[in-house]
Design a protein around this motif. Structure first.
Motif, PDB file in Angstrom:
ATOM      1  N   ARG A  11      -9.854  -4.989 -12.269  1.00 19.54           N
ATOM      2  CA  ARG A  11     -11.400  -4.915 -12.033  1.00 19.54           C
ATOM      3  C   ARG A  11     -11.788  -6.333 -11.253  1.00 19.54           C
ATOM      4  O   ARG A  11     -12.689  -6.413 -10.567  1.00 19.54           O
ATOM      5  CB  ARG A  11     -12.126  -4.693 -13.274  1.00 19.54           C
ATOM      6  N   PRO A  12     -11.491  -7.407 -12.015  1.00 17.33           N
ATOM      7  CA  PRO A  12     -11.964  -8.730 -11.845  1.00 17.33           C
ATOM      8  C   PRO A  12     -11.673  -8.964 -10.178  1.00 17.33           C
ATOM      9  O   PRO A  12     -12.758  -9.590  -9.478  1.00 17.33           O
ATOM     10  CB  PRO A  12     -11.147  -9.800 -12.551  1.00 17.33           C
ATOM     11  N   LEU A  13     -10.805  -8.691  -9.483  1.00 15.93           N
ATOM     12  CA  LEU A  13     -10.596  -8.747  -8.195  1.00 15.93           C
ATOM     13  C   LEU A  13     -11.430  -7.758  -7.415  1.00 15.93           C
ATOM     14  O   LEU A  13     -11.926  -8.248  -6.428  1.00 15.93           O
ATOM     15  CB  LEU A  13      -9.185  -8.500  -7.851  1.00 15.93           C
ATOM     16  N   VAL A  14     -11.745  -6.532  -7.843  1.00 14.80           N
ATOM     17  CA  VAL A  14     -12.639  -5.752  -7.193  1.00 14.80           C
ATOM     18  C   VAL A  14     -14.252  -6.339  -7.334  1.00 14.80           C
ATOM     19  O   VAL A  14     -14.877  -6.208  -6.264  1.00 14.80           O
ATOM     20  CB  VAL A  14     -12.633  -4.227  -7.786  1.00 14.80           C
ATOM     21  N   ASP A  24     -15.575   3.018  -0.080  1.00 17.76           N
ATOM     22  CA  ASP A  24     -16.130   4.446  -0.015  1.00 17.76           C
ATOM     23  C   ASP A  24     -15.166   5.441   0.342  1.00 17.76           C
ATOM     24  O   ASP A  24     -15.541   6.124   1.451  1.00 17.76           O
ATOM     25  CB  ASP A  24     -17.547   4.264   0.572  1.00 17.76           C
ATOM     26  N   PRO A  25     -14.125   5.640  -0.168  1.00 14.36           N
ATOM     27  CA  PRO A  25     -13.275   6.698   0.449  1.00 14.36           C
ATOM     28  C   PRO A  25     -13.864   7.994   0.486  1.00 14.36           C
ATOM     29  O   PRO A  25     -14.614   8.498  -0.288  1.00 14.36           O
ATOM     30  CB  PRO A  25     -12.199   6.715  -0.705  1.00 14.36           C
ATOM     31  N   GLN A  26     -13.238   8.817   1.737  1.00 12.88           N
ATOM     32  CA  GLN A  26     -13.858   9.979   1.770  1.00 12.88           C
ATOM     33  C   GLN A  26     -12.876  11.240   1.332  1.00 12.88           C
ATOM     34  O   GLN A  26     -13.585  12.147   0.865  1.00 12.88           O
ATOM     35  CB  GLN A  26     -13.950  10.174   3.278  1.00 12.88           C
ATOM     36  N   HIS A  27     -11.575  10.867   1.505  1.00 17.39           N
ATOM     37  CA  HIS A  27     -10.546  12.216   1.305  1.00 17.39           C
ATOM     38  C   HIS A  27      -9.696  11.708   0.005  1.00 17.39           C
ATOM     39  O   HIS A  27      -8.883  12.888  -0.535  1.00 17.39           O
ATOM     40  CB  HIS A  27      -9.966  12.781   2.257  1.00 17.39           C
ATOM     41  N   HIS A  28      -9.369  10.376  -0.155  1.00 16.45           N
ATOM     42  CA  HIS A  28      -8.450  10.061  -0.950  1.00 16.45           C
ATOM     43  C   HIS A  28      -8.789   9.020  -1.824  1.00 16.45           C
ATOM     44  O   HIS A  28      -9.647   8.298  -1.656  1.00 16.45           O
ATOM     45  CB  HIS A  28      -7.238   9.728  -0.039  1.00 16.45           C
ATOM     46  N   ALA A  29      -8.082   8.428  -2.886  1.00 15.99           N
ATOM     47  CA  ALA A  29      -8.313   7.328  -3.701  1.00 15.99           C
ATOM     48  C   ALA A  29      -8.436   5.874  -2.800  1.00 15.99           C
ATOM     49  O   ALA A  29      -7.751   5.935  -1.707  1.00 15.99           O
ATOM     50  CB  ALA A  29      -7.263   7.165  -4.711  1.00 15.99           C
ATOM     51  N   SER A  30      -9.209   4.903  -3.323  1.00 16.58           N
ATOM     52  CA  SER A  30      -9.339   3.512  -2.543  1.00 16.58           C
ATOM     53  C   SER A  30      -8.114   2.789  -3.002  1.00 16.58           C
ATOM     54  O   SER A  30      -7.740   2.751  -4.193  1.00 16.58           O
ATOM     55  CB  SER A  30     -10.500   3.289  -2.911  1.00 16.58           C
ATOM     56  N   VAL A  31      -7.854   1.959  -2.251  1.00 16.71           N
ATOM     57  CA  VAL A  31      -6.758   0.771  -2.366  1.00 16.71           C
ATOM     58  C   VAL A  31      -7.231   0.076  -3.378  1.00 16.71           C
ATOM     59  O   VAL A  31      -6.400  -0.620  -4.310  1.00 16.71           O
ATOM     60  CB  VAL A  31      -6.484   0.080  -0.990  1.00 16.71           C
ATOM     61  N   PHE A  32      -8.679  -0.094  -3.612  1.00 18.94           N
ATOM     62  CA  PHE A  32      -9.213  -0.922  -4.638  1.00 18.94           C
ATOM     63  C   PHE A  32      -8.989  -0.461  -6.127  1.00 18.94           C
ATOM     64  O   PHE A  32      -9.059  -1.304  -6.914  1.00 18.94           O
ATOM     65  CB  PHE A  32     -10.745  -1.240  -4.429  1.00 18.94           C
ATOM     66  N   ALA A  33      -8.555   0.851  -6.085  1.00 21.91           N
ATOM     67  CA  ALA A  33      -8.008   1.230  -7.559  1.00 21.91           C
ATOM     68  C   ALA A  33      -6.901   0.675  -8.209  1.00 21.91           C
ATOM     69  O   ALA A  33      -6.540   0.912  -9.300  1.00 21.91           O
ATOM     70  CB  ALA A  33      -8.097   2.850  -7.575  1.00 21.91           C
ATOM     71  N   LYS A  86       0.979  -1.149  -0.002  1.00 25.87           N
ATOM     72  CA  LYS A  86       0.002   0.003  -0.007  1.00 25.87           C
ATOM     73  C   LYS A  86       0.951   1.203   0.024  1.00 25.87           C
ATOM     74  O   LYS A  86       1.737   1.478   0.764  1.00 25.87           O
ATOM     75  CB  LYS A  86      -0.769  -0.188   1.268  1.00 25.87           C
ATOM     76  N   PRO A  87       0.585   2.270  -0.988  1.00 25.61           N
ATOM     77  CA  PRO A  87       1.312   3.413  -0.991  1.00 25.61           C
ATOM     78  C   PRO A  87       0.471   4.344  -0.130  1.00 25.61           C
ATOM     79  O   PRO A  87      -0.495   4.210   0.538  1.00 25.61           O
ATOM     80  CB  PRO A  87       1.214   3.966  -2.466  1.00 25.61           C
ATOM     81  N   ALA A  88       1.298   5.603   0.304  1.00 21.59           N
ATOM     82  CA  ALA A  88       0.576   6.619   0.948  1.00 21.59           C
ATOM     83  C   ALA A  88      -0.334   7.226   0.064  1.00 21.59           C
ATOM     84  O   ALA A  88      -0.434   7.184  -1.126  1.00 21.59           O
ATOM     85  CB  ALA A  88       1.466   7.716   1.479  1.00 21.59           C
ATOM     86  N   GLY A  89      -1.522   7.815   0.945  1.00 24.60           N
ATOM     87  CA  GLY A  89      -2.573   8.446  -0.163  1.00 24.60           C
ATOM     88  C   GLY A  89      -3.644   7.660  -0.330  1.00 24.60           C
ATOM     89  O   GLY A  89      -4.433   8.238  -1.399  1.00 24.60           O
ATOM     90  N   PHE A  90      -3.852   6.476   0.027  1.00 27.59           N
ATOM     91  CA  PHE A  90      -4.883   5.441  -0.424  1.00 27.59           C
ATOM     92  C   PHE A  90      -5.647   5.076   0.872  1.00 27.59           C
ATOM     93  O   PHE A  90      -5.061   4.819   1.937  1.00 27.59           O
ATOM     94  CB  PHE A  90      -4.277   4.367  -1.064  1.00 27.59           C
ATOM     95  N   GLU A  91      -7.118   5.203   0.903  1.00 28.10           N
ATOM     96  CA  GLU A  91      -7.747   4.540   1.860  1.00 28.10           C
ATOM     97  C   GLU A  91      -8.045   3.169   1.773  1.00 28.10           C
ATOM     98  O   GLU A  91      -8.584   2.946   0.632  1.00 28.10           O
ATOM     99  CB  GLU A  91      -8.837   5.673   2.095  1.00 28.10           C
ATOM    100  N   CYS A  92      -8.250   2.495   2.718  1.00 28.95           N
ATOM    101  CA  CYS A  92      -8.833   0.958   3.093  1.00 28.95           C
ATOM    102  C   CYS A  92     -10.288   1.027   2.883  1.00 28.95           C
ATOM    103  O   CYS A  92     -10.853   0.718   3.923  1.00 28.95           O
ATOM    104  CB  CYS A  92      -8.093   0.147   3.957  1.00 28.95           C
ATOM    105  N   SER A  93     -10.923   1.427   1.792  1.00 28.76           N
ATOM    106  CA  SER A  93     -12.417   1.592   1.826  1.00 28.76           C
ATOM    107  C   SER A  93     -12.837   1.558   0.543  1.00 28.76           C
ATOM    108  O   SER A  93     -12.129   2.039  -0.671  1.00 28.76           O
ATOM    109  CB  SER A  93     -12.705   2.881   2.527  1.00 28.76           C
TER     110      SER A  93
END
Length: 248
Positions: free
Chosen positions: A95-98, A82-91, A73-80
């Motif tokens: 896509r198939p894994l998501v 439905d992220p609130q302020h940053h990009a989601s780690v799922f990005a 995981k890099p900095a600046g990603f949320e483990c969600s």
């Protein structure tokens, strides 16, 4: 060895995260999916899923009943999702894994980097996040000021955090250099590492998780990259850690 029960190709592709049943049928019928070297355009074909490899738009995939991954995981990603302020780690994932609904096995703050596990196996997620299991997690902590012996002693003995009724003690606390602390904890409370270091009289400048139990983040896995867990990784997660000796 007995074969696994055969699966309809359309259903198999759906289980791997390539869209709805209707979308998978259309994908197969379009000739975009190959098994071995040959295009297979019959969505009703019956296949043994065990050990099956296939390609979708020339990208190879292996059938997996469940997905087990590690992500740097890099900095600046949320483990969600439905992220609130940053990009989601799922990005950071294909896509198939998501689509097959992998979940974070525990969380890291948006500014914390390092080893993150993900899976769509609920039992695996629970096993590795349950407080009863007390899985040690090691963090490399960059501190604002030099780490003093008294701070290490406080972390090992236990520090009382606000809103906690009992002191929290580090499973291990070692000084790597003047301003780098290797801190291992077994809990997963809100901002726990940052709060423990503050309670001991210092301040966290940067935080990186490099191990969960005996599983360490591979040096070859760069920030933002992911890979499947292999048998050695599972063995590392299953093997209990030996407690370090804190004696001088």
């Amino acid at each position: 060895m007995l074969k696994s029960p055969p699966m309809i190709f359309e259903r198999l592709l759906h289980s791997q995260g390539f869209g709805s049943r209707r979308q998978c049928r259309a994908l197969i019928e379009s000739g975009a999916v190959a098994v071995g070297e040959a295009v297979l355009d019959d969505p009703d074909a019956e296949l043994d899923p065990r050990g099956l490899s296939f390609t979708v738009d020339s990208v190879r995939w292996d059938y997996r009943e469940h997905a087990y991954l590690m992500l740097h995981k890099p900095a600046g990603f949320e483990c969600s999702r439905d992220p609130q302020h940053h990009a989601s780690v799922f990005a950071l994932l294909p896509r198939p894994l998501v689509e097959r609904n992998v979940q974070c096995v525990g969380r890291l703050d948006q500014d914390t980097t390092g080893l993150l596990l993900l899976s769509d196996d609920g039992a695996f997620v629970h096993q590795n996040t349950s407080p009863k299991r007390k899985v040690p997690k090691r963090y490399r902590v960059s501190t604002a000021r030099p780490i003093e012996d008294a701070q290490l002693d406080a972390l090992r003995a236990g520090v009382l955090l606000r809103d906690e009724s009992q002191p929290l003690a580090a499973w291990a606390a070692e000084r790597e250099n003047a301003t780098t602390l290797l801190l291992t904890i077994q809990e997963g409370k809100y901002h726990q590492v940052k709060r423990m270091v503050a309670a001991a009289g210092n301040h966290v400048e940067a935080l990186h998780r490099d191990a969960i139990g005996n599983l360490t983040l591979p040096a070859s896995l760069g920030p933002g990259q992911w890979q499947w867990l292999d048998e050695a990784d599972f063995a590392a997660l299953r093997t209990p850690m030996s407690h370090p000796d804190h004696r001088p």
